[in-house]
Design an enzyme around this catalytic site. Structure first.
Site, PDB file in Angstrom:
ATOM      1  N   ARG A  80       0.820  -1.201   0.109  1.00  0.00           N
ATOM      2  CA  ARG A  80      -0.201   0.103   0.131  1.00  0.00           C
ATOM      3  C   ARG A  80       0.885   1.377   0.099  1.00  0.00           C
ATOM      4  NH1 ARG A  80      -3.606  -3.036   3.413  1.00  0.00           N
ATOM      5  NH2 ARG A  80      -5.164  -3.779   2.004  1.00  0.00           N
ATOM      6  N   LYS A 106       3.940  11.874 -10.691  1.00  0.00           N
ATOM      7  CA  LYS A 106       3.454  11.060 -11.641  1.00  0.00           C
ATOM      8  C   LYS A 106       4.001   9.735 -12.021  1.00  0.00           C
ATOM      9  CE  LYS A 106       0.642  14.285 -14.609  1.00  0.00           C
ATOM     10  NZ  LYS A 106       0.368  14.714 -15.902  1.00  0.00           N
ATOM     11  N   GLU A 157      11.664  19.267 -23.817  1.00  0.00           N
ATOM     12  CA  GLU A 157      10.809  19.693 -22.586  1.00  0.00           C
ATOM     13  C   GLU A 157      11.143  21.100 -21.797  1.00  0.00           C
ATOM     14  OE1 GLU A 157       8.032  17.902 -21.974  1.00  0.00           O
ATOM     15  OE2 GLU A 157       8.622  16.053 -22.676  1.00  0.00           O
ATOM     16  N   LYS A 213       8.377  23.716 -12.881  1.00  0.00           N
ATOM     17  CA  LYS A 213       7.644  22.493 -12.616  1.00  0.00           C
ATOM     18  C   LYS A 213       7.212  22.452 -11.169  1.00  0.00           C
ATOM     19  CE  LYS A 213       6.483  17.761 -13.418  1.00  0.00           C
ATOM     20  NZ  LYS A 213       6.577  16.564 -14.291  1.00  0.00           N
ATOM     21  N   GLU A 243      -3.553  17.412 -11.125  1.00  0.00           N
ATOM     22  CA  GLU A 243      -3.912  18.112 -12.612  1.00  0.00           C
ATOM     23  C   GLU A 243      -5.352  18.406 -12.714  1.00  0.00           C
ATOM     24  OE1 GLU A 243      -1.480  16.003 -15.854  1.00  0.00           O
ATOM     25  OE2 GLU A 243      -3.189  16.686 -17.372  1.00  0.00           O
ATOM     26  N   ARG A 288      -1.593  22.239 -14.021  1.00  0.00           N
ATOM     27  CA  ARG A 288      -0.766  21.302 -14.251  1.00  0.00           C
ATOM     28  C   ARG A 288      -0.820  20.762 -15.652  1.00  0.00           C
ATOM     29  NH1 ARG A 288       1.914  16.420 -10.633  1.00  0.00           N
ATOM     30  NH2 ARG A 288       3.177  15.684 -12.328  1.00  0.00           N
ATOM     31  N   ASN A 304       1.314  19.822 -20.416  1.00  0.00           N
ATOM     32  CA  ASN A 304       1.208  18.923 -21.783  1.00  0.00           C
ATOM     33  C   ASN A 304       0.960  19.724 -22.839  1.00  0.00           C
ATOM     34  OD1 ASN A 304       0.700  16.837 -20.034  1.00  0.00           O
ATOM     35  ND2 ASN A 304      -1.218  17.251 -19.539  1.00  0.00           N
ATOM     36  N   HIS A 344       1.710  18.126 -26.310  1.00  0.00           N
ATOM     37  CA  HIS A 344       1.472  16.822 -26.002  1.00  0.00           C
ATOM     38  C   HIS A 344       0.179  16.062 -27.082  1.00  0.00           C
ATOM     39  CE1 HIS A 344       4.783  17.447 -23.299  1.00  0.00           C
ATOM     40  NE2 HIS A 344       4.895  16.330 -22.977  1.00  0.00           N
ATOM     41  N   HIS A 382       1.070  13.032 -28.915  1.00  0.00           N
ATOM     42  CA  HIS A 382       0.791  11.749 -28.569  1.00  0.00           C
ATOM     43  C   HIS A 382       0.252  10.801 -29.759  1.00  0.00           C
ATOM     44  CE1 HIS A 382       0.245  12.548 -24.001  1.00  0.00           C
ATOM     45  NE2 HIS A 382       1.534  12.095 -24.364  1.00  0.00           N
ATOM     46  N   HIS A 416      10.304  10.805 -27.374  1.00  0.00           N
ATOM     47  CA  HIS A 416       8.972  11.592 -26.821  1.00  0.00           C
ATOM     48  C   HIS A 416       9.139  13.030 -27.205  1.00  0.00           C
ATOM     49  CE1 HIS A 416       5.674  12.566 -24.455  1.00  0.00           C
ATOM     50  NE2 HIS A 416       6.538  13.130 -23.644  1.00  0.00           N
TER      51      HIS A 416
HETATM   52  P1  NAD Z   1      13.995   6.680 -21.115  1.00  0.00           P
HETATM   53  O1  NAD Z   1      13.774   6.265 -19.568  1.00  0.00           O
HETATM   54  O2  NAD Z   1      13.746   5.593 -21.926  1.00  0.00           O
HETATM   55  O3  NAD Z   1      15.418   6.727 -21.423  1.00  0.00           O
HETATM   56  C1  NAD Z   1      15.999   7.034 -22.818  1.00  0.00           C
HETATM   57  C2  NAD Z   1      17.366   6.143 -23.113  1.00  0.00           C
HETATM   58  O4  NAD Z   1      18.369   6.427 -22.522  1.00  0.00           O
HETATM   59  C3  NAD Z   1      17.138   4.770 -22.646  1.00  0.00           C
HETATM   60  O5  NAD Z   1      17.729   3.801 -23.536  1.00  0.00           O
HETATM   61  C4  NAD Z   1      17.871   4.689 -21.278  1.00  0.00           C
HETATM   62  O6  NAD Z   1      18.389   3.287 -20.803  1.00  0.00           O
HETATM   63  C5  NAD Z   1      18.982   5.723 -21.850  1.00  0.00           C
HETATM   64  N1  NAD Z   1      19.633   6.194 -20.565  1.00  0.00           N
HETATM   65  C6  NAD Z   1      19.254   6.764 -19.437  1.00  0.00           C
HETATM   66  N2  NAD Z   1      20.067   7.438 -18.816  1.00  0.00           N
HETATM   67  C7  NAD Z   1      21.155   7.418 -19.788  1.00  0.00           C
HETATM   68  C8  NAD Z   1      22.734   7.777 -19.286  1.00  0.00           C
HETATM   69  N3  NAD Z   1      22.710   8.521 -18.460  1.00  0.00           N
HETATM   70  N4  NAD Z   1      23.435   7.558 -20.615  1.00  0.00           N
HETATM   71  C9  NAD Z   1      23.131   6.997 -21.542  1.00  0.00           C
HETATM   72  N5  NAD Z   1      21.940   6.303 -21.624  1.00  0.00           N
HETATM   73  C10 NAD Z   1      20.999   6.553 -20.774  1.00  0.00           C
HETATM   74  O7  NAD Z   1      13.310   7.839 -21.653  1.00  0.00           O
HETATM   75  P2  NAD Z   1      13.290   9.170 -20.917  1.00  0.00           P
HETATM   76  O8  NAD Z   1      13.188  10.125 -22.238  1.00  0.00           O
HETATM   77  O9  NAD Z   1      14.100   9.627 -20.025  1.00  0.00           O
HETATM   78  O10 NAD Z   1      11.747   9.333 -20.333  1.00  0.00           O
HETATM   79  C11 NAD Z   1      10.465   8.945 -21.138  1.00  0.00           C
HETATM   80  C12 NAD Z   1       9.542   8.471 -20.132  1.00  0.00           C
HETATM   81  O11 NAD Z   1       9.221   9.287 -19.173  1.00  0.00           O
HETATM   82  C13 NAD Z   1       8.071   8.064 -20.864  1.00  0.00           C
HETATM   83  O12 NAD Z   1       7.808   6.782 -20.507  1.00  0.00           O
HETATM   84  C14 NAD Z   1       7.534   9.259 -20.591  1.00  0.00           C
HETATM   85  O13 NAD Z   1       5.978   8.794 -20.434  1.00  0.00           O
HETATM   86  C15 NAD Z   1       7.824   9.521 -19.189  1.00  0.00           C
HETATM   87  N6  NAD Z   1       7.501  10.711 -18.478  1.00  0.00           N
HETATM   88  C16 NAD Z   1       6.890  10.799 -17.392  1.00  0.00           C
HETATM   89  C17 NAD Z   1       6.719  12.138 -16.849  1.00  0.00           C
HETATM   90  C18 NAD Z   1       6.235  12.146 -15.540  1.00  0.00           C
HETATM   91  O14 NAD Z   1       6.021  13.442 -14.947  1.00  0.00           O
HETATM   92  N7  NAD Z   1       6.198  11.125 -14.599  1.00  0.00           N
HETATM   93  C19 NAD Z   1       6.970  13.298 -17.636  1.00  0.00           C
HETATM   94  C20 NAD Z   1       7.691  13.055 -18.878  1.00  0.00           C
HETATM   95  C21 NAD Z   1       7.968  11.968 -19.352  1.00  0.00           C
HETATM   96  N1  GLY Z   2       5.082  16.019 -17.838  1.00  0.00           N
HETATM   97  C1  GLY Z   2       3.703  16.361 -17.259  1.00  0.00           C
HETATM   98  C2  GLY Z   2       3.354  16.256 -15.672  1.00  0.00           C
HETATM   99  O1  GLY Z   2       4.295  15.768 -14.890  1.00  0.00           O
HETATM  100  O2  GLY Z   2       2.123  16.834 -15.365  1.00  0.00           O
END
Ligand code: NAD
Ligand code: GLY
Length: 345
Positions: free
Chosen positions: A110, A132, A174, A212, A222, A226, A230, A233, A237, A250
């Site tokens: 939990r 998130k 971003e 942020k 959100e 918040r 997006n 986005h 998407h 992305h």
């Molecule tokens: P990712 O986590 O897939 O990382 C991108 C690539 O870089 C991967 O292959 C990873 O293994 C590699 N990598 C990571 N760190 C590295 C480093 N220091 N050196 C070399 N390679 C490295 O992608 P991302 O762009 O970090 O994140 C995208 C994800 O984040 C999506 O799933 C998206 O939905 C999510 N996201 C979440 C939020 C949120 O608020 N929670 C906001 C934006 C995006």
């Molecule tokens: N990346 C969008 C959010 O955190 O709300």
């Protein structure tokens, strides 16, 4: 440099932007990471972790593994290592790992604590902050999840030294998003300062995290502002979906999405062409793609309704109002939207 999140429900945590320092924890701890990050940086962070009872779960690398099966792998690991309610999960990786480790932490017994050590620029400026968490399923991205705030975020720009250029630029997109919607001076600073050295990168991370944090502090779940995060986005998407998540990262899709959104802003008189061109030039300076061919504008339009943010059948468009300001519109005319989509077909 430290930014603080302080939510009305008394949850508060620090986001520390600096070279890692000792992280001490007495209870059982699990690091969640993937094979790429583990081989590059696990030894580096281990130097800073003062944790007696530590184990590691290493997942496969890729958005395609951001699913319930990976969550099951994390939870099983936690049960096998007998974590309890006072144990800790450390998310060590990009946004994919952060979202999954956070979600696993939110449901294990939990809910237990977790901390974020983000390693991509995108996760350092956006994904690791704000709580998130979640995974994808066959119906779409991030459709399963929870709001679960980390108890700390440690942002060490050192990790970016191994990040592929395209991934870095995806994070820059971003950063540009935050500047366009919230901070004109920051946008101008980005136009005049290249993110190719530690000083500038650290400043851009700090500004983005401050923006942020302000947003999350006023609207954690959100219900309002918040949603502005997006911006771009709604279009991104659809682009990611149409290209099976294979053609664009992305942040790249968000870059194109912002340009489509800006054309909509121009159409309804919120932005002038010169401002839109400045955004395009800034994106192009980081080799972020700025063109996309929409094959069928009607199909593209219909796709908006599959997005979870428009489940109530009203599409909410986040639009830039000039540079540094935004507005949210949910009553745009279909013909205006289609006409803008046609600019890209
Ligand atoms: P990712 O986590 O897939 O990382 C991108 C690539 O870089 C991967 O292959 C990873 O293994 C590699 N990598 C990571 N760190 C590295 C480093 N220091 N050196 C070399 N390679 C490295 O992608 P991302 O762009 O970090 O994140 C995208 C994800 O984040 C999506 O799933 C998206 O939905 C999510 N996201 C979440 C939020 C949120 O608020 N929670 C906001 C934006 C995006
Ligand atoms: N990346 C969008 C959010 O955190 O709300």
């Amino acid at each position: 440099m430290t930014v603080n999140i302080k939510l009305p429900n008394n949850i508060s945590y620090d986001i520390i932007i600096n070279k890692l320092n000792s992280i001490k924890f007495d209870k059982k701890t699990v690091i969640v990471t993937n094979c790429t990050i583990s081989s590059l940086h696990l030894n580096y962070i281990k130097k800073y972790l003062d944790i007696k009872n530590l184990s590691i779960v290493t997942l496969l690398d890729g958005e395609e593994y951001k699913n319930m099966q990976s969550i099951d792998t994390i939870l099983n690991h936690c049960f096998e290592h007998k974590l309890n309610r006072s144990s800790l999960i450390i998310a060590f990786g990009g946004g994919v790992i952060g979202d999954m480790a956070g979600f696993a932490a939110s449901i294990y017994q939990r809910g237990i604590d977790f901390i974020q050590i983000p390693t991509t620029l995108l996760s350092q400026v956006d994904a690791s902050v704000g709580g998130k968490t979640g995974v994808n399923n066959k119906y779409g991205k991030n459709l399963i999840g929870a709001f679960h705030q980390p108890s700390a975020v440690y942002i060490d720009p050192f990790f970016l030294s191994t990040l592929p250029k395209r991934e870095f630029s995806s994070g820059v997109s971003e950063i540009i998003k935050m500047a366009i919607t919230f901070d004109k001076d920051f946008f101008i600073w980005l136009e005049n300062n290249i993110l190719d050295n530690e000083k500038n990168i650290k400043y851009a991370i700090l500004k983005s995290v401050q923006i942020k944090a302000n947003v999350v502090n006023t609207d954690e779940k959100e219900k309002g502002i918040r949603a502005v995060l997006n911006y771009g986005h709604t279009f991104a998407h659809v682009i990611e979906n149409e290209t099976n998540y294979k053609t664009y990262l992305h942040g790249e899709a968000v870059g194109i999405g912002m340009l489509i959104a800006n054309n909509l802003s121009i159409k309804i008189g919120l932005m002038n062409k010169k401002e839109a061109l400045r955004v395009k030039k800034l994106l192009e300076s980081y080799n972020i793609p700025t063109s996309y061919i929409i094959k069928n504008t009607e199909t593209f339009y219909e796709h908006f309704f599959l997005d979870k943010k428009s489940l109530d059948s009203k599409i909410k468009f986040i639009l830039a109002k000039g540079l540094g300001d935004y507005t949210i519109k949910d009553n745009l005319k279909k013909e205006d939207i289609i006409s803008v989509l046609k600019d890209f077909s």
